[in-house]
Write an enzyme that holds these catalytic residues in place. Structure first.
Site, mmCIF file in Angstrom:
data_model
loop_
_atom_site.group_PDB
_atom_site.id
_atom_site.type_symbol
_atom_site.label_atom_id
_atom_site.label_comp_id
_atom_site.label_asym_id
_atom_site.label_seq_id
_atom_site.Cartn_x
_atom_site.Cartn_y
_atom_site.Cartn_z
ATOM 1 N N LYS A 1 57.284 42.641 27.798
ATOM 2 C CA LYS A 1 58.373 43.103 28.674
ATOM 3 C C LYS A 1 57.922 43.154 30.136
ATOM 4 O O LYS A 1 58.641 42.728 31.038
ATOM 5 C CB LYS A 1 58.856 44.508 28.223
ATOM 6 N N GLY A 2 56.714 43.704 30.349
ATOM 7 C CA GLY A 2 56.211 43.871 31.721
ATOM 8 C C GLY A 2 56.200 42.552 32.464
ATOM 9 O O GLY A 2 56.639 42.453 33.612
ATOM 10 N N GLY B 1 52.602 50.524 27.630
ATOM 11 C CA GLY B 1 51.599 49.831 28.438
ATOM 12 C C GLY B 1 52.160 48.455 28.736
ATOM 13 O O GLY B 1 52.250 47.617 27.843
ATOM 14 N N HIS B 2 52.623 48.254 29.957
ATOM 15 C CA HIS B 2 53.261 46.987 30.331
ATOM 16 C C HIS B 2 52.315 46.199 31.229
ATOM 17 O O HIS B 2 51.964 46.655 32.326
ATOM 18 C CB HIS B 2 54.599 47.249 31.027
ATOM 19 N N SER C 1 57.784 31.660 26.733
ATOM 20 C CA SER C 1 56.622 31.989 27.552
ATOM 21 C C SER C 1 55.367 31.415 26.905
ATOM 22 O O SER C 1 55.177 31.517 25.698
ATOM 23 C CB SER C 1 56.525 33.513 27.690
ATOM 24 N N VAL C 2 54.533 30.802 27.729
ATOM 25 C CA VAL C 2 53.358 30.111 27.183
ATOM 26 C C VAL C 2 52.051 30.553 27.851
ATOM 27 O O VAL C 2 51.077 29.820 27.873
ATOM 28 C CB VAL C 2 53.519 28.573 27.295
ATOM 29 N N ASP D 1 55.202 45.810 22.797
ATOM 30 C CA ASP D 1 54.201 44.869 23.313
ATOM 31 C C ASP D 1 54.651 43.414 23.243
ATOM 32 O O ASP D 1 53.840 42.508 23.083
ATOM 33 C CB ASP D 1 52.863 45.035 22.562
ATOM 34 N N GLU D 2 55.935 43.184 23.392
ATOM 35 C CA GLU D 2 56.469 41.827 23.299
ATOM 36 C C GLU D 2 56.174 41.030 24.575
ATOM 37 O O GLU D 2 56.258 39.791 24.561
ATOM 38 C CB GLU D 2 57.998 41.873 23.083
ATOM 39 N N ARG E 1 45.879 45.461 17.452
ATOM 40 C CA ARG E 1 47.248 45.377 16.933
ATOM 41 C C ARG E 1 47.232 44.598 15.613
ATOM 42 O O ARG E 1 46.518 43.609 15.480
ATOM 43 C CB ARG E 1 48.150 44.653 17.928
ATOM 44 N N GLY F 1 44.055 50.638 23.531
ATOM 45 C CA GLY F 1 42.986 49.690 23.223
ATOM 46 C C GLY F 1 42.826 49.431 21.725
ATOM 47 O O GLY F 1 41.926 48.692 21.309
ATOM 48 N N GLN G 1 58.625 50.323 24.535
ATOM 49 C CA GLN G 1 58.488 50.198 23.088
ATOM 50 C C GLN G 1 59.352 49.039 22.569
ATOM 51 O O GLN G 1 59.621 48.112 23.315
ATOM 52 C CB GLN G 1 58.837 51.520 22.366
ATOM 53 N N THR H 1 58.792 55.982 17.644
ATOM 54 C CA THR H 1 58.582 56.870 18.777
ATOM 55 C C THR H 1 59.749 57.856 18.812
ATOM 56 O O THR H 1 60.594 57.860 17.910
ATOM 57 C CB THR H 1 58.401 56.074 20.092
ATOM 58 N N LYS I 1 54.595 34.296 24.040
ATOM 59 C CA LYS I 1 53.319 33.968 23.408
ATOM 60 C C LYS I 1 53.382 32.797 22.438
ATOM 61 O O LYS I 1 52.669 32.776 21.430
ATOM 62 C CB LYS I 1 52.741 35.221 22.741
HETATM 63 P P1 GDP Z 1 54.814 44.993 26.921
HETATM 64 O O1 GDP Z 1 54.407 46.355 26.470
HETATM 65 O O2 GDP Z 1 56.023 44.495 26.198
HETATM 66 O O3 GDP Z 1 54.970 44.882 28.406
HETATM 67 O O4 GDP Z 1 53.634 44.012 26.487
HETATM 68 P P2 GDP Z 1 52.061 44.283 26.662
HETATM 69 O O5 GDP Z 1 51.701 44.145 28.082
HETATM 70 O O6 GDP Z 1 51.658 45.539 25.975
HETATM 71 O O7 GDP Z 1 51.474 43.126 25.776
HETATM 72 C C1 GDP Z 1 51.758 41.796 26.028
HETATM 73 C C2 GDP Z 1 50.430 41.048 26.258
HETATM 74 O O8 GDP Z 1 50.655 39.660 26.160
HETATM 75 C C3 GDP Z 1 49.856 41.282 27.635
HETATM 76 O O9 GDP Z 1 48.463 41.241 27.534
HETATM 77 C C4 GDP Z 1 50.372 40.087 28.430
HETATM 78 O O10 GDP Z 1 49.536 39.748 29.531
HETATM 79 C C5 GDP Z 1 50.332 39.004 27.383
HETATM 80 N N1 GDP Z 1 51.330 37.947 27.510
HETATM 81 C C6 GDP Z 1 52.619 38.021 27.921
HETATM 82 N N2 GDP Z 1 53.241 36.840 27.775
HETATM 83 C C7 GDP Z 1 52.324 35.995 27.238
HETATM 84 C C8 GDP Z 1 52.365 34.642 26.810
HETATM 85 O O11 GDP Z 1 53.374 33.956 26.853
HETATM 86 N N3 GDP Z 1 51.205 34.125 26.291
HETATM 87 C C9 GDP Z 1 50.060 34.839 26.201
HETATM 88 N N4 GDP Z 1 48.991 34.254 25.674
HETATM 89 N N5 GDP Z 1 49.997 36.129 26.589
HETATM 90 C C10 GDP Z 1 51.109 36.692 27.089
HETATM 91 P P1 IMO Z 2 55.244 49.281 24.971
HETATM 92 O O1 IMO Z 2 56.286 49.771 25.948
HETATM 93 C C1 IMO Z 2 53.557 49.419 20.962
HETATM 94 C C2 IMO Z 2 53.815 53.230 18.817
HETATM 95 C C3 IMO Z 2 52.524 53.966 18.558
HETATM 96 C C4 IMO Z 2 52.873 54.679 17.269
HETATM 97 C C5 IMO Z 2 54.340 55.049 17.478
HETATM 98 C C6 IMO Z 2 54.570 56.458 17.983
HETATM 99 O O2 IMO Z 2 53.937 48.970 25.599
HETATM 100 O O3 IMO Z 2 55.796 48.174 24.135
HETATM 101 P P2 IMO Z 2 54.175 57.726 20.283
HETATM 102 O O4 IMO Z 2 52.979 57.798 21.172
HETATM 103 O O5 IMO Z 2 55.387 57.157 20.930
HETATM 104 O O6 IMO Z 2 54.461 59.018 19.598
HETATM 105 O O7 IMO Z 2 53.743 56.712 19.108
HETATM 106 O O8 IMO Z 2 54.848 54.132 18.427
HETATM 107 N N1 IMO Z 2 54.062 52.900 20.238
HETATM 108 C C7 IMO Z 2 53.942 51.657 20.744
HETATM 109 N N2 IMO Z 2 53.541 50.512 20.166
HETATM 110 N N3 IMO Z 2 53.964 49.419 22.246
HETATM 111 C C8 IMO Z 2 54.398 50.553 22.823
HETATM 112 O O9 IMO Z 2 54.963 50.581 24.046
HETATM 113 C C9 IMO Z 2 54.363 51.758 22.085
HETATM 114 N N4 IMO Z 2 54.684 53.048 22.344
HETATM 115 C C10 IMO Z 2 54.505 53.721 21.213
HETATM 116 O O10 IMO Z 2 51.459 53.065 18.391
HETATM 117 O O11 IMO Z 2 52.811 53.793 16.199
HETATM 118 MG MG MG Z 3 52.707 47.345 25.714
#
Ligand code: GDP
Ligand code: IMO
Ligand code: MG
Length: 440
Positions: free
Chosen positions: A16-17, A40-41, A412-413, A13-14, A305, A302, A224, A239, A331
């Protein structure tokens, strides 16, 4: 062919998407190489939020091919839901979305096995997303799996039945009360398989080899994060795939020599969803502020975190394992308003100060040692083109660059694509003048 990798350096959840979406116009092919619908990207554009689980994050761009690689596991039911959403948004994916025949399928019984396994673990549960990831990769390495290419064979349903029967008897071994209606789950699955079969299945390694010959560029999109890697993550709270750079070679069939840039993405702080050790986790107001300002809720489940300070020990480790060549810090805006910020620079590990990630990072073994930084109060999301970053943020960035010896190329901001600041060649402080890449 130039292949660049884009990987998360923390526990997922850094962001990436967002960055894949921003970079897609520079590439011919965007390729997912591991993971599945546990990912979830999130992409935000034109005021709308889009969450992708299995489909690569380049799908909204007309000219890029989006490849689901052999290392990915696909749940046809979730895949169909993603396609339905794209349909409702008028996205024409038929020509741009291609799927490796060697990708494995997540069956309904894989999801049930995931649920049974987690329920049987009680408090020791992994905190899985319950998408069937672990059981599907188990069948892959156990050489029992069903692959996308099997769907083109006449007898695939028999193969399916045998495997699903075996799973049912495995489920009954778990001492848990799992209620399910397999008939209903299967009818949904077979309907979704029909939709999946309407897409183009390819021999993806050959496709990429041909792309190489034609001098095409590829961005491999990780899912991940490095600390969730099956080998290098916080096992067993990980994972079931290799989320690190090596996973791109096995998950796409590309050679290590074809990899050029390795983009490492990290948040300016740390989050984790699910169970497992997290040395810099905060249980105070600071953690709550990060969670609420950063909207830290899982894009797939949902779930809230867990939040904490940036862990440089873990980040250093992730950079080494992946061979990161460029960093992107996400962020930064979420940290606006903190009077003091902390970065964990070393651990007190059983009485010894260490700077590497040890085998055990549970709280009884590891105590984080912090360096403090002055915070910044400016609202970074309101930054305009050519405005410069607050000096305290520059100090924060420079400290990390000096420690990691890797440039932070993007800060990123904000969640939308224009809210990112590109630091140009910034070997000197003067070069830290930044600009928003509005020409994306
Ligand atoms: P991913 O799994 O690495 O693609 O990341 P996620 O989509 O799960 O989580 C990143 C969250 O941070 C999403 O809700 C993005 O819309 C949000 N996001 C991404 N970049 C920034 C940023 O620079 N600032 C803020 N406030 N939100 C961001
Ligand atoms: P993205 O691509 C954050 C975590 C789960 C759990 C562990 C194992 O959006 O960054 P699994 O369903 O793979 O067996 O779960 O890994 N996990 C993630 N946490 N972002 C993800 O993907 C994740 N995919 C799995 O919460 O702790
Ligand atoms: Mg994610």
């Amino acid at each position: 062919m130039a292949v660049d990798l884009l990987l998360g350096l923390q526990w997922g959840d850094e962001g990436k998407g967002k960055i894949v979406d921003v970079l897609t116009s520079n590439y011919n092919i965007i390729a997912r190489f591991q993971g599945g619908p546990n990912a979830g990207h999130t992409l935000v554009f034109n005021g709308m939020k889009h969450v992708l689980h299995t489909i690569p994050s380049g799908i909204f761009h007309e000219n890029a091919k989006n490849l689901v690689g052999n290392g990915v596991v696909i749940d046809p039911v979730i895949f169909k839901k993603e396609l339905d959403k794209l349909d409702s948004q008028g996205v024409d994916y038929k020509k741009s979305l291609i799927i490796s025949r060697k990708a494995h399928l997540i069956l309904p019984t894989h999801r049930l096995l995931d649920a049974a396994s987690e329920a049987s673990k009680g408090k020791a549960k992994i905190g899985s997303t319950l998408k069937g990831i672990g059981p599907t990769y188990m069948d892959k390495t156990g050489r029992n799996g069903i692959r996308v290419g099997d769907l083109e064979m006449e007898k695939w349903k028999q193969k399916y039945r045998n495997l699903a029967n075996k799973h049912q008897s495995m489920i009954s071994f778990y001492d848990v009360d799992l209620q399910y209606d397999l008939e209903e789950l299967e009818s949904e699955f077979f309907e979704a398989v029909k939709i999946l079969k309407s897409l183009e299945f390819i021999d993806s390694e050959e496709y990429l080899h041909q792309a190489e010959k034609a001098n095409k560029s590829v961005l491999a999109e990780g899912a991940q994060g490095s600390l969730l890697d099956i080998d290098f993550g916080t096992y067993p709270f990980v994972t079931s795939s290799n989320t690190t750079a090596a996973g791109a070679c096995t998950g796409l069939g590309i050679s290590p020599g074809s990899v050029q840039e390795v983009f490492g993405i990290f948040k300016a702080y740390t989050t984790r969803v699910g169970s497992g050790p997290f040395p810099t986790e905060l249980f105070d107001e600071n953690g709550k502020t990060m969670a609420s300002v950063g909207c830290e809720f899982g894009a797939t489940t949902g779930r809230p975190r867990r939040c904490g300070w940036l862990d440089l020990v873990a980040l250093r480790y992730a950079c080494q394992v992946n061979g990161v060549t460029q960093l992107m810090m996400m962020k930064a805006d979420v940290l606006s308003g903190f009077k003091t910020l902390k970065i964990c620079t070393s651990y007190n590990y059983k009485g010894e100060v260490i700077e590497h990630l040890p085998y055990n990072i549970e709280s009884e073994n590891v105590e984080p040692i912090y360096t403090e930084f002055e915070g910044w109060s400016e609202d970074l999301t309101a930054m305009e083109k050519d405005s410069s970053l607050p000096i305290s943020l520059i100090n924060y960035i420079e400290f990390l660059e000096n420690e990691l010896k890797i440039p932070i190329k993007i800060v990123s901001v904000g969640p939308d694509p224009v809210s990112y600041t590109h630091l140009r060649a910034h070997e000197t402080e003067a070069d830290l003048v930044c600009r928003l890449l509005l020409e994306k």
